[in-house]
Every structure is written in C-alpha cells, then in structure tokens.
Write a protein that holds these residues in place. Structure first.
Motif, mmCIF file in Angstrom:
data_model
loop_
_atom_site.group_PDB
_atom_site.id
_atom_site.type_symbol
_atom_site.label_atom_id
_atom_site.label_comp_id
_atom_site.label_asym_id
_atom_site.label_seq_id
_atom_site.Cartn_x
_atom_site.Cartn_y
_atom_site.Cartn_z
ATOM 1 N N ARG D 132 -62.312 93.875 43.729
ATOM 2 C CA ARG D 132 -62.294 92.809 42.734
ATOM 3 C C ARG D 132 -61.112 91.883 43.025
ATOM 4 O O ARG D 132 -60.162 92.278 43.717
ATOM 5 C CB ARG D 132 -62.172 93.388 41.325
ATOM 6 N N PRO D 133 -61.125 90.655 42.479
ATOM 7 C CA PRO D 133 -59.985 89.742 42.629
ATOM 8 C C PRO D 133 -58.741 90.296 41.927
ATOM 9 O O PRO D 133 -58.831 91.204 41.101
ATOM 10 C CB PRO D 133 -60.457 88.459 41.925
ATOM 11 N N PHE D 134 -57.587 89.753 42.254
ATOM 12 C CA PHE D 134 -56.357 90.104 41.557
ATOM 13 C C PHE D 134 -56.329 89.418 40.198
ATOM 14 O O PHE D 134 -56.555 88.203 40.109
ATOM 15 C CB PHE D 134 -55.135 89.646 42.366
ATOM 16 N N GLY D 135 -56.035 90.156 39.126
ATOM 17 C CA GLY D 135 -56.030 89.605 37.778
ATOM 18 C C GLY D 135 -54.642 89.134 37.384
ATOM 19 O O GLY D 135 -54.178 89.467 36.289
ATOM 20 N N VAL D 136 -54.013 88.359 38.211
ATOM 21 C CA VAL D 136 -52.639 87.999 37.945
ATOM 22 C C VAL D 136 -52.320 86.633 38.574
ATOM 23 O O VAL D 136 -52.902 86.257 39.584
ATOM 24 C CB VAL D 136 -51.680 89.091 38.515
ATOM 25 N N ALA D 137 -51.424 85.870 37.931
ATOM 26 C CA ALA D 137 -50.876 84.642 38.513
ATOM 27 C C ALA D 137 -49.395 84.869 38.757
ATOM 28 O O ALA D 137 -48.745 85.633 38.028
ATOM 29 C CB ALA D 137 -51.090 83.464 37.574
ATOM 30 N N LEU D 138 -48.874 84.216 39.790
ATOM 31 C CA LEU D 138 -47.455 84.353 40.106
ATOM 32 C C LEU D 138 -46.788 82.984 40.108
ATOM 33 O O LEU D 138 -47.404 81.974 40.438
ATOM 34 C CB LEU D 138 -47.265 84.967 41.503
ATOM 35 N N LEU D 139 -45.493 82.963 39.743
ATOM 36 C CA LEU D 139 -44.638 81.804 39.998
ATOM 37 C C LEU D 139 -43.639 82.226 41.065
ATOM 38 O O LEU D 139 -42.945 83.232 40.910
ATOM 39 C CB LEU D 139 -43.905 81.374 38.727
ATOM 40 N N ILE D 140 -43.594 81.487 42.142
ATOM 41 C CA ILE D 140 -42.714 81.830 43.256
ATOM 42 C C ILE D 140 -41.658 80.738 43.336
ATOM 43 O O ILE D 140 -41.972 79.567 43.559
ATOM 44 C CB ILE D 140 -43.517 81.930 44.557
ATOM 45 N N ALA D 141 -40.393 81.141 43.104
ATOM 46 C CA ALA D 141 -39.308 80.164 42.992
ATOM 47 C C ALA D 141 -38.223 80.500 43.981
ATOM 48 O O ALA D 141 -37.834 81.656 44.105
ATOM 49 C CB ALA D 141 -38.741 80.189 41.571
ATOM 50 N N GLY D 142 -37.731 79.496 44.708
ATOM 51 C CA GLY D 142 -36.679 79.762 45.670
ATOM 52 C C GLY D 142 -36.050 78.496 46.177
ATOM 53 O O GLY D 142 -36.400 77.394 45.755
ATOM 54 N N VAL D 143 -35.113 78.680 47.081
ATOM 55 C CA VAL D 143 -34.452 77.539 47.693
ATOM 56 C C VAL D 143 -34.673 77.630 49.194
ATOM 57 O O VAL D 143 -34.499 78.702 49.797
ATOM 58 C CB VAL D 143 -32.946 77.528 47.367
ATOM 59 N N GLU D 144 -35.121 76.541 49.790
ATOM 60 C CA GLU D 144 -35.469 76.523 51.205
ATOM 61 C C GLU D 144 -34.709 75.357 51.851
ATOM 62 O O GLU D 144 -34.938 74.200 51.506
ATOM 63 C CB GLU D 144 -36.983 76.310 51.313
ATOM 64 N N LYS D 145 -33.788 75.681 52.756
ATOM 65 C CA LYS D 145 -32.966 74.651 53.393
ATOM 66 C C LYS D 145 -32.344 73.708 52.363
ATOM 67 O O LYS D 145 -32.466 72.490 52.473
ATOM 68 C CB LYS D 145 -33.778 73.852 54.412
ATOM 69 N N GLY D 146 -31.773 74.295 51.310
ATOM 70 C CA GLY D 146 -31.075 73.492 50.319
ATOM 71 C C GLY D 146 -31.952 72.829 49.284
ATOM 72 O O GLY D 146 -31.463 72.187 48.359
ATOM 73 N N THR D 147 -33.262 72.991 49.405
ATOM 74 C CA THR D 147 -34.173 72.341 48.463
ATOM 75 C C THR D 147 -34.842 73.371 47.562
ATOM 76 O O THR D 147 -35.413 74.348 48.043
ATOM 77 C CB THR D 147 -35.283 71.596 49.229
ATOM 78 N N PRO D 148 -34.770 73.159 46.238
ATOM 79 C CA PRO D 148 -35.456 74.090 45.336
ATOM 80 C C PRO D 148 -36.974 73.873 45.393
ATOM 81 O O PRO D 148 -37.426 72.726 45.455
ATOM 82 C CB PRO D 148 -34.898 73.730 43.952
#
Lengths: 257, 257, 257, 257, 257, 257, 257
Positions: D132-148
């Motif tokens: 079955r599909p995954f029953g969840v949503a994610l927020l992925i937050a980070g900083v990449e080369k100085g940029t949020p």
C-alpha cells in the motif's frame, strides 16, 4: 437459474473442483475442442489413417495454412481439433520430445511414450495455477516396431488408445458411423475410404480436395505421407463424397478460433 | 440480461475458458483489432503488397508518425491493425528474430518461420497468467526463395496464409471487395491498385497520399520498398480514389488507441 | 445503470480488455492526464518550443518546484501533464537512456529513439500484471542532426510526432487555437509567442511569469534553454497575455495530483 | 448511493485508476495524513523552522515519545503528519540516504536531492503491486550551501518546495494564517513565532511546552537544533499562546494512528 | 447497514486504506489485543514493573504455561496482550536482536533501540502484502544506563514511551486507575503495589498468585526478576486483592486466542 | 438456499477451511473419486489382489488403454479411481520413489514407506496455495518381507491400511459385500474370486474379460502379475459373473474424466 | 442473517482479522480439530499418559493404520486430533527437530523446546499468505530430566502446558471428567486408568482394545512404550469400560477426514 449461479461460482479462478467433483475449466476446454472442425483417426491392419475437415472461411485463404494434420516425426502424424494456437504449442512439444529421444537413445520414439509425455504436459496445466488448460485434443498416429498405434489426448491430460476415433465437431455422429463400418482387418486404403466417408456423412454438400486433409503411416515404410490434391480428388470421387464445384463455393463454415 | 451477467463472470481475471469453450480476453482483443483502421495485404504473381489507412486526427500530426507499415527485414514488411503500442512490441520482436536468424544461419529468415515465431509468442500471452493478450493483428508480407508469401497473425496466436486479406475496421466490406476483384495472376502494380481501390471503397471522401501507407516486396529484388508521396498521389489519382483537398481537410477519424 | 455495472467489471484488476476491445485502466490513466494543467509543444523552422501552465495553488509555494518542464539531455526538453510523481519516474528513465547512449555510442541520443524507448517502457506497464499504467503524457522536444523534432507519449505507450500539440487540461480548445494559427515556417520567437497565446486563450485572467514555464531547443546551438523570469514577463506582455497583479493573486487552480 | 457503490469498485485491490483518473488508495492515504496532528514548516531569511502539534492522549505518556520532528542529518530536520509507523520508515530511509551521500561523496546531502530520493521511493509504492502507499506527509527542512530550503512530500510521491507550509489536521486554517502573516524577510525567531502562533490559532486552549515540538536549522551553523522545554515555554508565553495549567490538563486529543 | 457494507469493502484483502484514511486490518488487530487479558507496566524511580492477568480457563492447565511476561534479555522484560502465538514471534525477534547487539557491540541493547527494531518489524507486516499484521501489543520494560524505561508497541508498529500504561482487556478502566494513583517518585515496591491494585480493580473476585504474573527490572541490579508464588501471595494480601480460595476456583475467563 | 450460498463462499479460492472445519476442495476431490469406476483391493493369507472395473464407453477404444491398474515396482501394484490424468502423476511419483529407494538403499521400497511418501506429496497440494488437490484415490498393494500389505490413499493425503477395500463408484455396496464375505485366511485365488464377485454385484449385466483388470502380488514370488484375457474369462465364468456377449455389447457406462 | 453475511466477508481469502479481532481461518481449523476423535493426555507423578479414541469405520480397516499416537523420539509421544494428513506433517516436523537436536547437541530434545518449535512452525501458517493453517491439535508428552511434561498445540500456534487435557470430540465432557477425578499424585497406572475411564465416559457402548490407543513415557526409563492388545484389554476390563463383542461390532463412527 440457481444451478447456473452455482456453476458460475466454480469457473472464475484457476482450475478447481466443483461440488460434484468436476474440473470446470477442463470441461470448458473440451467445449473448445467441440468448436473445432472434426479430425478422424483409423487404425488398420497395415497402417494408421488421419483425416481432417479443414475447410476455410474464405476462398482467399491458402488451404495449406489451415493446420489440422502435422508430421511430428518421420513415423508419427498428429491431427488436432480445437484451439489452433494451443495445438501448435503441443505439436512443437511433441517434435522436441521426438528429437530428444533420437538424440538420447538413437532410436525413434514410441507412439505410447510420446503420447504420455504429451498428456503429462497437459495435466500440469490443469492442476498448477497461473495458466489455463490446453483447449485442444490431439490424435497421435504412428507405427511402432511394425505395429500401427492410434492415441487420443484430451484437455484433462488423459491418454486413450483407439481403433478408430473422432475429435471435434460432430463427434457423436462420426463415432456412430465408425462403430458401424469399422473392421479391424481393413487395409490402409479402406481406412482412408472409411475416414472420408465419415467426414462426408456430416458434410451434406460433399468434400473438396482442399477442404480436407489426409495422412497415413504405413507399417511397411513406417513413413508419414500425405496424398496429393489430385489423389485426394480421386479418393473423394471414388467414395462418392466429392463436392460439386457450386457446393464448394457456397461452403461458409465458422472460422475456427 | 442473464446472458450478459454470465458473460461478465468469465472476463474479469486472466484468460480462462467460458462454458462454451471460448477465451473471452482473446475475443475482446479481436475487438481492439476492429477498432484500428484497416490494413490490407495482397499477394500477386510478382510480389506482395501492403496498404494501410493511416489518416490522423489532426493536420498538425506528422503523418509519418502514424505507424501502420513497418520494415521487419530487407525482404519483409509488416502492417498492423489495433492497439499501436502492442504492435510496436511485436514488430520489435519480429526484427530481433530476423536478425538472430541472419546471425545464426547466415541467411534471411523465411516468412512462414517468422510468422510462426510471432504467433508462438502471442499464444503464450493467452495461456500463461500475469499478462493480457496482444490487442493487435499483423499482416506479414515478404518473398521467400522467389515466392511471395502473405500471412496474418491474430490475437489468439493463430497463423493464416492468404492470397489477399484485410484486418481492422471494415474487414467484412473490404474482404467482399477483394474476393470479387482479386486474381492470382495480377502483377504488383495491379495489386497496389486493388489495395487502394479497396481502401477507397470504405472511404467515401477518397484517400490522400499522406492518409495511407503502401509498401511492396518484389520477387525480383526481394526488397521492401515504399512509394514516395508523389508516386502515391499518382496511384490514387489513377485509380480514381484521390480525395479532393476539401474532403481531406474535413476528414476527422477517431484516433486509434 | 447497466452500462455502468458492466463497466465496473473491467476496471478492477490488472489491465485487461473490455468486450469492446478497450483497455479501461489505460483510458482512466488518460483521464489523469486531462486532470493535469496544460503543456504545449510547437515545432518551428529553427527550433522547438515547450510551454506549460504551472500555476500553483498557493503564493507560499515555490513556483520553481511545480515541475512541468525538464531538461532530459543537453539537446532535449520534456514537458509533462498528469500525475507528477509518475512524470518524474519517466523523466529519470529518459535521462538514464540519454546518458547510456552517450556512454555507449559517444553521441547524443536521437529524439525519436529516446521517445520509442520511453513508449516501450510505458507499454510494459499496460500489458504485464502487478503494476498500473503511468498516469502521465509527455512532450519530448529536441534537435536531431539539425532538425527540430517534437513527440508525444501517451499512457498506452504510443508515440506520435507533431508539428504542434497540447496535452493536459483544455486540450481541445488549445488544439483548435494551434490548428488555426500554426505555420510551419514560423521562427522560434513566433513559436514561443503562439505557445503563450494559446495558454492565454484558456486562462481568462492572463498569465504570470511564475505561473508558466517555457523552454526552447534551437537548431543552431542544439541546447535546451529557458528564459529568465524577466524575459518571460516581456514575452507575456508583448503577446498581451500578462496578467494584472490582482488577477494573479486571485488565481486558485486545483492542485495537481 | 450509486456514486458510493462505484467508488467502492476502485479501492479494493492494489492502487489503480478510477474512471476519472484518480488513484483512490493515494487519496485515502492523504486522508490518513489529515488524521494526524499538524506540522508546520517556515523558511526565513536566516534559517528554516519546523513546528508540530504533539499533544498526547494521556498525561502518563512520555511527551518525548510522540515522534513528530526528527533529525535526518546534521543539517536536516523532518516533521511528519499521518501514520506514525510509516513516517518512521521514511525517516530511516532518509537517514540512510544522507549517510550514503556522506560516505560516497564526502559531503552533506542536498535538501532537494534528499527530497527527491524520498519521493521516488514513495512513488514506487503507488504504482507497483504488493504494497500500500505510505500514509504520511513529510516536511523536509535544511540548509544547503547557505540557503534555507523547505520541502513537502505527499503520499503520491510528489515533491513541493514551500516558503511556509502546513501538513496534517487543520491544514486549510493554518495555511490561511500563514499566507496572511508570512514575510520572506522575517528572521528565524520571527519564523518560530509565526509557527507557534499558527498552531495556537487552531488550539483554543493554548499550547504547552510538552505538547509541541519545534526545531530550526540556522544558515550560520547549518545545524539542526531544538529549544529546551524552558525556552519553549518562554516562546509560547511571548507569543501569547501558552496554555494555562488547567487547559493543558483537559486536553484530550484523539491518539494518532 | 450501508456503513457496514462500506466497511466490508475495505477489510477483505491485504492491508489497504479506507476512504477516511484508516487501515482496517490494523484496527482489527487492535481488537485482537483487546480480546487478550490485561498487562500493565509502571515506571518508578528505581525500576520498572510489569504485571499481567494470566488466569487460565482450567485448574488443570499449568499456570506457568500462560505466557504473558517474558525475559527478553538480562535487563529487559516484555509483557504482551492479544494473540499469544504472534506475541511469541515478536519475543523471539526481540531476543535475537538483543543477542545480536551483544555480539556486535559487546554491550546490552538499549530499551528504545530494541523497541524501535520491533516496531519497524511490525510495520512491515502492515504495508507489504502477503501477510497479516501482528495481533498483539507489547510492553517493553528495562533499565538503560541506570534509567528505567517503559515502551509500548501496537499493531501499527508505533512505539510509545509511558510512565504507566495498560494493554489488553479493560484498558480504559485501568488507565483511569493508573492516572489517578501514579506518582513519578514512587519506589519499585509501590509500583508493584499499584500494578496489582489496578488489576484487582477490574477483577471483582480478587487475584490469585498463580493467576497473575509480575516482573521487575531494578535500576541497581539492572536484572529482570520475578517474585516467587509465596512472595506474590504476600503482595496480593498486602494490597487487599488476594482472592479467597472459592473465588479462585470459580474463575472461568475466556481462553485467550 | 442459505446453506448453499454459505457453502459457495468457501470453495472458490484455494483450499481453505469452512466454518465447520471442512476443506471443501478436498471433499469435492473425493466426489471426483466417486465419479470414477470402482477399484477393489483384497489382502489374503498368501498375497494381495487388485481388481478394477475398466469398461470403456466405446467398442472402438482399446481396453488396454483404460488405465486402472499399474505396476509401480516389481512387488507393488497400484489401482486407482477418479481423475485419470491425476492418477498418472501419482503413479509416476510412486515409480520414481521406488527407483530412488533401490538406488539409495539397494533394496525394494516398503509398502507403508511408499504409501506415506505418496500421501505426504498429496497433502502438500491441500495446504499450500497455487494448485488444486489430486482428484484421485489409490490402492497400493504389495508384499513386504513376506507379508502382504494393502493401503489406500485419499485426496486429503491420509493413508489407511485395509484387509479389503473399495474405492470409486458404488463404494458403499461393495464394502458391504466385502465385509460380509471376506475372511482373513482366504487364499489368493479366493481373493481374486471375492473381488470379481464384488464387482459383479454392482454390474447387473455381468463382467467381460476386457472390461475388468485384475492383478496379484504373491508372497512367494513377491512379483506383480496379471492374468491373461483367457484366464480372466475362466475366472469370471467360474464365479458366475461372466457377461453374455449381448450384455457386453450394450454396456455404455459414463466415460471417466 | 446479517451477522452471517458479515462473517462470510472475512473467511474467503488468506488468514486475516475480522472486525472483532478474530482470525476466522484459525477458528475454523479449530472446528476441524473438534471433528476428530478425542485424544487425552495425563501427567502423573511418575510419567505421562496419552490415550486416544481410534475406532475405525469398518472392521476391514487395519486398526494400526488409524494414526492417533506417534513416537516422536525415544522419550516423546504425540497424540493428535483433527485432520490426519496435517497431523502427519507436524509429526514429521517434530521427528526432524528431535533428530537435529541429537545431532547438534548430542542430547535428547526438551519437551518444551520441541513444543515451541512446533508452535512457531504452526504460527507461520496463520500469518503468511499462500497456505492455510494446520487443522490439527497435538498433545506432546515426554520426560525431560526426570520430570514428566505434557503440552498441547492448537491451530493458532499457541503452546499450553497441562496436568491433564483432552483434544478433539467431546472435549468439554472429558475435561469435566478429568477435572473431577485428576489428582497430581496419581501414579502412571492410575493415569492410564483415568484416561480410559474418561474415554469410556463418552462412549456408551464401551471401548475395544483395537479401538483405542494408549502410550506412556515413564520417568524411570524415559522411554515411550505402548501396551499390547492383551494388556489393553485387561486395562479396559479392569476399569469396566471394555465393550461387549456385539457393541464393538455395531460401532460406526464417522470416518475422520
């Protein structure tokens, strides 16, 4: 209607038993055999005869491409009735088994041996899931150590040995005709004659040389052979089943699946 | 309504037999063939002809991208009717078989041999579970040892050899036209003429050079070749089936699936 | 209601044929395409244009994350309509094929070659069990040996070549607009203009530079390139389809699945 | 009722298309997301904020065991909404991908790269059978080369980049609040403040330091960090959303599945 | 009745989502947990307590064979409620994980680490086809670096950490009792007392030493230990929940599945 | 009708239990056994007897091809009733097991050993999915270290040892006859006599030498042997069950599946 | 009727949970156990007793072939109730486990160890798809380090240890009898006596020496042994449950599946 509903319950999935112990998918495959045009086998004192109704639905179709009689090995012919594409699979299987036997044992495969290898193959498709049964019956005719043999395979994978037999359309009528006229001591020519007469019995307009197939395996030569179109015309005329040209033009049988 | 309900019972899962011995999924695949535009094959004394209705639903579509006639090998052309993506799979299969034959035996593959390799491949998709049948019919046309051959494959995996044949939409009407006008001794140009006339018979507004495809394999050259758009226009005009510009602009056939 | 019940019978399991020869799961996947916002491709004399409606449902979403136009290789752009996650799979597939071609043959992959590798991949998902079809259509645009090419792939796995084409929402209206205004001899700038005008035709409030995507592949450079947001604003203004600020703020399209 | 019956037909088996081109199992998985408590992500000029409602159903449950915010790598935080056990699978997947990236390339994984590896993984569960599909949503937050950077993944496997976003319960209300109060130039503290205010907006009784989770990734340090319970209490008080003790004791939300 | 019919549609096959985003097979597995007799876990200042109702349906059954509390490693006890055979599988899994940890890292496995390995294992059975979820909940109690820890796993594969918790029959009543009487600073003996009092609360006839199981892990020794039958009798008497002999003889609970 | 509907629910898929603990597919396979013509086994003081009704539906069928009694090894005979193609599979299995035993241990396989290897094989087809049970029962007769043994296998895979037993059609009547007339001290000839008398009891028109099969394994020789057609005729006459010629011609039993 | 319809929904496919948390296929397998004739186990101070009702449906069946009590290892006996072919599988499994233990550790397997290996094996068939549960319960009786042990396994895969227990038909009545008359300090002979008396309690016509099976494992010898038919007759007579000859002849129990 209840009987009908109950029946539906057993024929949807893979091949399983019904409450009265029948395998519906196998029985429906037998119906596919009956939908095919007739093939006849006759064992005589000096050889075996195969004959088949191979009328096509169109004058533009090459008669030779209506496949009803096949050479499985030098000494073995096979006639089929039913689903044509399935028949081709089994005949390819038969040819491979015959070749393997020559390679492995240096001799021609026995008719009974080949038949049982084919029926074992067919049976697997009726018991293990993931495939449907073969919708075809075969007549396997050949000579083994000087003795003519004639076998039938059916969609359940059961082998039967016959003196004379018919598969496909009009099985009951042809069987009656064969039971009445068959004699174990008839020679190969008489066998061919009986076969075309039996086919003529269920084709009121008569038969055309391109609308039937005939093959024999002789105890002398132990070789599969088929008469030419001219020889066939003579045979049909001799046995009084040759169609007039008009009748032949009118013939419009259902195309086999 | 009962008949309908009963029928539903047999066409849901994998390809299985119905109580009267039919394979519904195969028969429905035949309906997919009928939904495709027509393709015609004609065998003449000095070559084989393929012709196909390849009108597109929009003037913005590249006519060359409507795939109906394919070159399978130097000496073999293939026309299709039905599910286009399925046709592509079978033609890729045919090309690979032809290449393998050249590599393995150092010679061009026979037309009958290729046809039967394709039909064996098709049959597997009607018996073993986990996939649906191919929703396409093919016409396989070529020259084998100087002899023109023309075969049809259907979704059951049965091979048929023809003098002249039509697959796809309007099959019955085109077959009638072919039966009436076909002569075995016609030459290749007459064969092309008969093919476009037959297509014209079922297209009241006439045909446009970009709306049909034509290919031939000549017994002399044994090479697959296709006329240029100008040559096609001349042929259509000569046989009185060239559409007027207005009619061509109005043509709006259903897109093939 | 009966028709409805009958239809239900064919769309539950894997992709199988309905009695009229259609593959329902494939047709439903086509509905998923129609649910996506529009993408347009236009082939001009000196290059190919892709344009796409990529409005998002919220001003807080990064416009750049609405993926409608992708670079598949230096010389190939791909626009999609339909199920976004499926599109990503196919574009990854396309990129891998393009890389493999460079590694294996030391040259850029042909546009037709790439298209047919993608459609073969898509077709497998419509015939073999255990997976559903891809719910997405692609426009594959590029330059091959100096010639601009524009292809469409649909969920059945059929490739089409176009002069100008639209996929996704409002396909019929945009096609009408394209058929009326397209000229084969237009240059790349005119092609971009036609594309944004066509998109504007179905967006009454006008377009914003962040709400659409545009890309071109030029026959000279054979390089995929995308205008900057400022350039886009100028183009929209020039073609009179630039939305006023207020209109842009009000736009609230359905989020694509 | 008919609509209901029709709908039932499409959601029983594996993930397949409905007649209007939707994937019901994926849409139902989105309902599982809505059943989860809210998580919020906010991208500011100098970092990214994650905040989550993590009230438990019992004072005897350890607040720390209500998993809503996870550290995926030094520079990446992940917040989830929906089926908790599914979230754990995806977060383990994310951590492995991040580790592999460090091992293979000797550098921290990019936020977009990680997001797309996760969404590709999610998409597979919506197309290939047997799961079955995954029953969840994610927020992925980070900083990449100085940029949020701030991304959302949904059950279809589509990646979205956001300035500010909410998943889980009360998504519409929180989005309205964010759209009204978000400013791109706000600093990290203001971002944290906006996040807790938005959560407070949908929790009439106010928030307790143990009933919410907050995390930030700063552009300076590029480090995931979480405020202490005391710091959290101060933040809540400062933004006027700190629950009184009585209110906290009364809170009795539904346990998340 | 409609609601019922609708519900039936989602619980037949593998674990899939219902329209409101629930996993019915997982929820039904939770019902299997409720059908099991109660187990209780209590975390105190100097250790963790497990207690379980393990009355058997017959005086002829060996009380020791009613498996409710298991030693998973020297420092970890596990109590279960629900499907007994499923519990055995998970406990075997837990023991193997604990052993592997000792072999690989030369140290005792952490309580949270073990819990999450178990819940990941449980989750797989809710997402991938071909198996049903585990019909059991576990309480995992141990001491990790001097700190007592108490976790619950449920059939969805979600881990929860608790101060005091109950699984199985009468969960709501026991939870109320625990919430009312639990104090974080209680010592291990008080914890045992609270556990047996809570069990007594839902067993009107009182408890017998053979009808319950009790285990503790002490922060000093970090060793799993179980009181003798005599010690248990004393504890029950002390807390006024010791059943009279007659009552014990009359007890006839449902056998657990 | 309710009972019927309920029953249908349990016999569609693989072999599963019904609410009253029965395996319907196995019971339906038992019906397939009853549809087969009868086979009888009798253990006497100096050997074992097998006898079988093997009438065919047509005088044109070779009686020898109706397979009811098989030699599995020098000292073991097997008679079957039910689905013929299934019987062939099990007999092939039995022969392979017997050969393997000779190769591996240098001695003849025991009758009980062989029987249990066969029943274990049969059982697998009733528990593991993907295949249907065997629709056949076997009688396994042989001499082991001077002692005659007679076993039955049924479609569930249960082995039974008998003094005298009947499988297939008319089981109840034949069993009654055997119970009345069987004596443990009868010799082999008396055993053969009892067997043909029992078959005669349920065939009013009498038996023909080609319509039955008889085999014995003698404790002296430990060899499987079958009487000639002439010897059989004498035995039938001696026991007064020889059919008159007319009766034989009229016999028209159902063909076995 | 609604309850019935609802129930049907859960028992068609593989073993899944019903809304109230039950595994129907496991419960139906328990019904298969109840359909088997009774087996009894009794643990005494100096050994363990197994006794089983093994009446056959015909005087012609070899009583020894009714398999109810088996020797699993020198020191372990196993009695079964339910589906005979399934019991054979589990007993083969038990024997292999016992052999492996001797080979690997050089010592006899423990009774509890063996029981749990068997129940783990049984559990797998209730959770993983593609097979049905085992329709049989076992009593496992043996002596381990001088201590008699008696275990039961049920179709869910749960192990129970008993002082005295009954499985199969008439379980409730026999349990009542055992509870009333069992004493822990009874010796082996008294145990055998109690067992045959309990069997006699539910067989009004009395028992015959061939209609029951008895086995013991003595703490002294630690050897599985079975009384001779004469010894059994004496025991039955002594306990006043020996059937008169007439009664024995009349007994006609249902054949076990």
């Amino acid at each position: 209607m209840q009987g009908q509903a109950q029946q539906q319950a057993y024929d949807r999935g893979i091949t399983i038993f019904s409450p009265d112990g029948r395998l519906y998918q196998v029985e429906y495959a037998r119906e596919a055999v009956k939908r095919g045009t007739a093939s006849i086998g006759i064992r005589t004192a000096d050889g075996v005869v195969l004959a088949a109704d191979k009328r096509s639905g169109s004058p533009l179709m090459e008669p030779s491409s209506v496949e009803k009689i096949h050479k499985a090995d030098d000494h073995i012919g096979v006639a089929s009735a039913g689903h044509v594409a399935d028949a081709r699979q089994l005949i390819d299987f038969a040819r491979r088994q015959a070749q393997v036997n020559r390679l492995r044992y240096g001799e021609a495969i026995g008719i009974e041996t080949l038949t049982k290898e084919i029926t074992d193959h067919i049976q697997q498709y009726t018991q293990v899931g993931g495939a449907r049964p073969f919708g075809v019956a075969l007549l396997i005719a050949g000579v083994e150590k000087g003795t003519p043999r004639l076998y039938e395979t059916d969609p359940s994978g059961t082998p039967y040995e016959w003196k004379a037999v018919s598969i496909g359309a009009d099985r009951a009528e042809i069987r009656d005709y064969l039971e009445e006229h068959y004699r174990e001591d008839m020679d190969l020519d008489a066998g061919v004659g009986l076969a075309v007469e039996a086919l003529g019995e269920v084709n009121e307009e008569g038969l055309s040389p391109t609308g039937i197939g005939v093959a024999t395996v002789d105890v002398e030569t132990e070789e599969f052979s088929q008469p030419s179109e001219e020889e066939l015309a003579d045979i049909l005329a001799e046995h009084d089943v040759l169609a007039s040209e008009d009748a032949a033009a009118d013939e419009e049988p259902e195309e086999e699946e």
